[in-house]
Design a protein around this motif. Structure first.
Motif, PDB file in Angstrom:
ATOM      1  N   LEU A  67       0.840  -1.195   0.000  1.00 25.33           N
ATOM      2  CA  LEU A  67       0.000   0.000   0.000  1.00 25.33           C
ATOM      3  C   LEU A  67       0.881   1.252   0.000  1.00 25.33           C
ATOM      4  O   LEU A  67       1.762   1.409   0.851  1.00 25.33           O
ATOM      5  CB  LEU A  67      -0.901   0.008   1.240  1.00 25.33           C
ATOM      6  N   PRO A  68       0.685   2.199  -0.953  1.00 26.29           N
ATOM      7  CA  PRO A  68       1.547   3.393  -1.025  1.00 26.29           C
ATOM      8  C   PRO A  68       1.603   4.190   0.268  1.00 26.29           C
ATOM      9  O   PRO A  68       2.642   4.747   0.616  1.00 26.29           O
ATOM     10  CB  PRO A  68       0.910   4.202  -2.162  1.00 26.29           C
ATOM     11  N   ILE A  96      -5.511   7.953  -2.574  1.00 25.29           N
ATOM     12  CA  ILE A  96      -4.284   7.691  -1.812  1.00 25.29           C
ATOM     13  C   ILE A  96      -4.077   8.756  -0.742  1.00 25.29           C
ATOM     14  O   ILE A  96      -3.659   8.448   0.385  1.00 25.29           O
ATOM     15  CB  ILE A  96      -3.072   7.600  -2.760  1.00 25.29           C
ATOM     16  N   THR A 111      -8.229   7.623  -9.847  1.00 27.08           N
ATOM     17  CA  THR A 111      -7.305   6.683  -9.224  1.00 27.08           C
ATOM     18  C   THR A 111      -7.049   5.534 -10.175  1.00 27.08           C
ATOM     19  O   THR A 111      -7.985   5.011 -10.799  1.00 27.08           O
ATOM     20  CB  THR A 111      -7.876   6.137  -7.908  1.00 27.08           C
ATOM     21  N   ASP A 112      -5.795   5.156 -10.291  1.00 31.75           N
ATOM     22  CA  ASP A 112      -5.421   4.085 -11.206  1.00 31.75           C
ATOM     23  C   ASP A 112      -6.195   2.799 -10.890  1.00 31.75           C
ATOM     24  O   ASP A 112      -6.323   2.409  -9.735  1.00 31.75           O
ATOM     25  CB  ASP A 112      -3.913   3.833 -11.104  1.00 31.75           C
ATOM     26  N   SER A 119      -5.395  -0.233 -11.263  1.00 30.30           N
ATOM     27  CA  SER A 119      -4.588  -1.265 -10.604  1.00 30.30           C
ATOM     28  C   SER A 119      -4.552  -1.064  -9.091  1.00 30.30           C
ATOM     29  O   SER A 119      -4.527  -2.034  -8.322  1.00 30.30           O
ATOM     30  CB  SER A 119      -3.167  -1.278 -11.169  1.00 30.30           C
ATOM     31  N   HIS A 120      -4.559   0.204  -8.646  1.00 30.53           N
ATOM     32  CA  HIS A 120      -4.579   0.503  -7.210  1.00 30.53           C
ATOM     33  C   HIS A 120      -5.903   0.044  -6.601  1.00 30.53           C
ATOM     34  O   HIS A 120      -5.922  -0.592  -5.543  1.00 30.53           O
ATOM     35  CB  HIS A 120      -4.383   2.002  -6.984  1.00 30.53           C
ATOM     36  N   GLU A 161      -6.131  -3.788  -6.422  1.00 33.49           N
ATOM     37  CA  GLU A 161      -5.266  -4.435  -5.437  1.00 33.49           C
ATOM     38  C   GLU A 161      -5.685  -4.157  -3.998  1.00 33.49           C
ATOM     39  O   GLU A 161      -5.613  -5.044  -3.139  1.00 33.49           O
ATOM     40  CB  GLU A 161      -3.822  -3.985  -5.624  1.00 33.49           C
ATOM     41  N   PHE A 162      -6.145  -2.932  -3.721  1.00 30.12           N
ATOM     42  CA  PHE A 162      -6.339  -2.530  -2.327  1.00 30.12           C
ATOM     43  C   PHE A 162      -7.802  -2.334  -1.918  1.00 30.12           C
ATOM     44  O   PHE A 162      -8.073  -2.138  -0.737  1.00 30.12           O
ATOM     45  CB  PHE A 162      -5.563  -1.248  -2.046  1.00 30.12           C
TER      46      PHE A 162
END
Length: 307
Positions: free
Chosen positions: A9-10, A48, A80-81, A83-84, A87-88
């Motif tokens: 996670l960023p 994010i 927001t991308d 892929s983000h 995944e999250f």
């Protein structure tokens, strides 16, 4: 507090650089305790940034907290991308059979939109109804708070022009409440909204308590008398530059925004803002998670349905 999140996670890297203890799933598996389970329905386009702000505020307690992020299925974020999100984030169908100690519903940039015209309103209503049996305590934030007050109590928001933007002084109305343990009698907090509800609307609802308000900004914090719902209209989680970035964004769009009140030194937008809300903000979130989630949630999380 060790916040339990996914390794990649960023927000994890950002928080660790601030010396905030973020626990990975691997490390958490070695601790023989039940972590608090907190679900965050993140409706903000800046996913994010909002993730990081909320995780930072949940960070100052010895409790282990397992955080999951939820997105709407009926509306896909354009900022927001993918892929983000893949995944999250989970969708409601993926968590609807689970139980949570806490739920956080964030704000959204929907000030002038009627609730029924919001693309994902039906889904939000389904989640709020589900929370009555699947969540011990819910923290509604800004637009999420207005939406919750409307859905649960029929309290309608009204437009506020010009937009409320800046740092405002608040007075605590319930000084003995655990929510305000460690607070001074007055505290500062940011607001950024073009809607409001009145103190008269809150006081007219017997199931609600008005906890804090501002002479300038009005209603700030409300909770249900059974302490299962909290409605927070101020943004104690904001970073130092959040209002600055909003002001610059609106200026670039040609919206001619007013300067945020009590924010830039000497009302000079070239000067860096001075933060005077961080400590109150940390106390607010810490007290919520400590006193209204951890202290009262059932040890067997499945028992939430029977509360």
């Amino acid at each position: 507090m060790p916040i339990k999140v996914k390794q990649s996670l960023p927000a994890r890297d950002i928080l660790e650089k601030e010396n905030i203890f973020v626990m990975t799933e691997t490390r958490a598996m070695t601790q023989d305790i039940r972590p608090l389970k907190v679900l965050v329905l993140n409706l903000m386009p800046t996913k994010i940034v909002t993730e990081t702000q909320i995780l930072r505020k949940l960070s100052n307690t010895p409790l282990q907290i397992e955080v999951e992020f939820l997105q709407t299925a009926t509306y896909r974020s354009k900022h927001t991308d993918k892929s983000h999100l893949d995944e999250f984030y989970k969708t409601f169908d993926e968590v609807s059979n689970k139980y949570f100690d806490g739920l956080i519903i964030t704000g959204a940039p929907l000030d002038f939109v009627d609730y029924e015209d919001v693309e994902y309103w039906d889904e939000i209503c389904e989640i709020m109804e589900w929370s009555k049996k699947h969540v011990h305590c819910t923290f509604y934030l800004c637009w999420g708070a207005f939406a919750g007050l409307y859905y649960h109590y029929g309290i309608r928001k009204r437009d506020r022009v010009p937009k409320l933007s800046g740092i405002y002084k608040h007075k605590i109305l319930k000084k003995k409440s655990p929510l305000f343990r460690g607070f001074d009698d007055e505290f500062y907090a940011p607001h950024s909204r073009a809607t409001e509800v009145t103190r008269e609307q809150i006081l007219a609802e017997p199931a609600l308590e008005l906890m804090a308000e501002s002479d300038e900004a009005g209603v700030a914090i409300v909770k249900s008398k059974d302490s299962r719902q909290f409605y927070v209209l101020c943004h104690t989680e904001y970073d130092a530059d959040t209002l600055k970035l909003e002001y610059e964004r609106d200026t670039e769009k040609g919206m001619n925004p007013q300067l945020p009140v009590n924010y830039f030194p000497d009302d000079d937008p070239t000067k860096e803002p001075v933060v005077n809300w961080r400590s109150a903000g940390q106390l607010l979130w810490t007290n919520w998670i400590n006193y209204y989630v951890y202290q009262t949630t059932p040890y067997d999380i499945n028992d939430v349905e029977n509360e």
